[in-house]
Design a protein around this motif. Structure first.
Motif, mmCIF file in Angstrom:
data_model
loop_
_atom_site.group_PDB
_atom_site.id
_atom_site.type_symbol
_atom_site.label_atom_id
_atom_site.label_comp_id
_atom_site.label_asym_id
_atom_site.label_seq_id
_atom_site.Cartn_x
_atom_site.Cartn_y
_atom_site.Cartn_z
ATOM 1 N N HIS A 127 1.213 -1.309 0.136
ATOM 2 C CA HIS A 127 0.696 -0.004 0.007
ATOM 3 C C HIS A 127 0.770 0.733 -0.197
ATOM 4 O O HIS A 127 1.711 1.079 0.648
ATOM 5 N N PRO A 128 0.431 2.425 -0.687
ATOM 6 C CA PRO A 128 0.771 3.844 -0.701
ATOM 7 C C PRO A 128 1.918 3.951 1.115
ATOM 8 O O PRO A 128 1.386 3.854 2.228
ATOM 9 N N GLY A 129 3.025 3.945 1.148
ATOM 10 C CA GLY A 129 3.898 4.249 1.815
ATOM 11 C C GLY A 129 4.633 3.417 2.582
ATOM 12 O O GLY A 129 4.761 3.263 3.369
ATOM 13 N N GLN A 130 4.289 2.047 2.532
ATOM 14 C CA GLN A 130 4.387 1.009 3.416
ATOM 15 C C GLN A 130 5.178 0.038 2.504
ATOM 16 O O GLN A 130 5.485 -1.239 3.441
ATOM 17 N N GLY A 131 6.370 0.649 1.588
ATOM 18 C CA GLY A 131 6.737 -0.344 2.013
ATOM 19 C C GLY A 131 8.240 -0.688 2.556
ATOM 20 O O GLY A 131 8.511 -2.071 2.667
ATOM 21 N N ALA A 132 8.679 -0.198 3.448
ATOM 22 C CA ALA A 132 9.980 -0.226 4.375
ATOM 23 C C ALA A 132 8.818 -0.996 5.629
ATOM 24 O O ALA A 132 9.697 -1.914 5.640
ATOM 25 N N ILE A 155 15.363 -10.184 0.299
ATOM 26 C CA ILE A 155 14.488 -9.545 0.188
ATOM 27 C C ILE A 155 15.455 -8.298 -1.032
ATOM 28 O O ILE A 155 16.254 -8.407 -0.137
ATOM 29 N N ASN A 156 15.170 -8.128 -1.571
ATOM 30 C CA ASN A 156 15.277 -6.535 -2.529
ATOM 31 C C ASN A 156 14.149 -5.950 -2.480
ATOM 32 O O ASN A 156 13.210 -5.746 -2.947
ATOM 33 N N ALA A 157 15.069 -4.449 -2.272
ATOM 34 C CA ALA A 157 14.506 -3.544 -2.174
ATOM 35 C C ALA A 157 14.332 -2.840 -4.157
ATOM 36 O O ALA A 157 15.576 -2.973 -4.593
ATOM 37 N N PRO A 211 9.729 2.959 -4.208
ATOM 38 C CA PRO A 211 9.587 2.352 -2.578
ATOM 39 C C PRO A 211 8.548 1.494 -1.950
ATOM 40 O O PRO A 211 9.438 1.419 -1.003
ATOM 41 N N ASP A 212 8.213 1.242 -2.702
ATOM 42 C CA ASP A 212 6.781 0.458 -2.243
ATOM 43 C C ASP A 212 6.711 -0.904 -3.280
ATOM 44 O O ASP A 212 5.727 -1.433 -2.493
ATOM 45 N N THR A 213 7.726 -1.074 -3.618
ATOM 46 C CA THR A 213 7.745 -2.613 -4.124
ATOM 47 C C THR A 213 9.129 -2.901 -3.323
ATOM 48 O O THR A 213 10.631 -2.451 -3.292
ATOM 49 N N VAL A 214 9.057 -4.194 -3.168
ATOM 50 C CA VAL A 214 9.662 -5.339 -2.939
ATOM 51 C C VAL A 214 9.670 -6.701 -3.444
ATOM 52 O O VAL A 214 8.762 -7.340 -4.106
ATOM 53 N N TRP A 215 11.170 -7.228 -3.879
ATOM 54 C CA TRP A 215 11.684 -8.402 -4.750
ATOM 55 C C TRP A 215 11.527 -9.221 -3.820
ATOM 56 O O TRP A 215 12.183 -8.902 -2.256
ATOM 57 N N VAL A 216 10.297 -10.455 -3.337
ATOM 58 C CA VAL A 216 11.962 -11.733 -2.804
ATOM 59 C C VAL A 216 12.504 -12.799 -4.039
ATOM 60 O O VAL A 216 11.499 -12.981 -4.889
ATOM 61 N N THR A 217 13.565 -12.737 -3.258
ATOM 62 C CA THR A 217 14.200 -14.514 -5.036
ATOM 63 C C THR A 217 14.131 -15.606 -3.645
ATOM 64 O O THR A 217 14.943 -15.656 -2.879
ATOM 65 N N GLU A 218 13.589 -16.426 -4.471
ATOM 66 C CA GLU A 218 14.038 -17.614 -3.350
ATOM 67 C C GLU A 218 13.927 -19.494 -4.087
ATOM 68 O O GLU A 218 13.327 -18.781 -5.300
#
Length: 93
Positions: free
Chosen positions: A4-9, A33-35, A40-47
């Motif tokens: 959600h907007p502003g919740q990336g961190a 975990i990748n930022a 700023p609100d997108t996080v990538w997970v490489t598993e």
């Protein structure tokens, strides 16, 4: 995953706690975990998992104090999944 907007961190911090809970999970080869550098609100997970059963078993369990439900609450929509087959290289056990 897009928060959600502003919740990336907050999403990144929650996923890092999930990652900590997976350190000893049988079959977990990598869970990073990748930022996003420019979103700023997108996080990538490489598993990488030994097999689908190991992934399903670990990710359906309560991961310490943080479960997948807490991650889902932070998401603006369903996560984008990209299935790949690792061929090799540094980073795999």
């Amino acid at each position: 995953m897009v928060a959600h907007p502003g919740q990336g961190a907050a999403l990144a911090a929650t996923l890092l706690r999930v990652a900590d809970g997976l350190r000893a999970a049988p079959g977990c080869e990598m869970y990073v975990i990748n930022a996003s550098a420019d979103e700023p609100d997108t996080v990538w997970v490489t598993e990488v998992w030994a097999d689908a059963e190991a992934s399903d078993r670990a990710l359906s369990a309560d991961l310490g104090e943080v479960g997948i439900g807490e991650v889902l609450e932070l998401l603006a929509g369903p996560p984008e999944l990209v299935d790949l087959t690792p061929l090799g290289g540094p980073g795999l056990r």
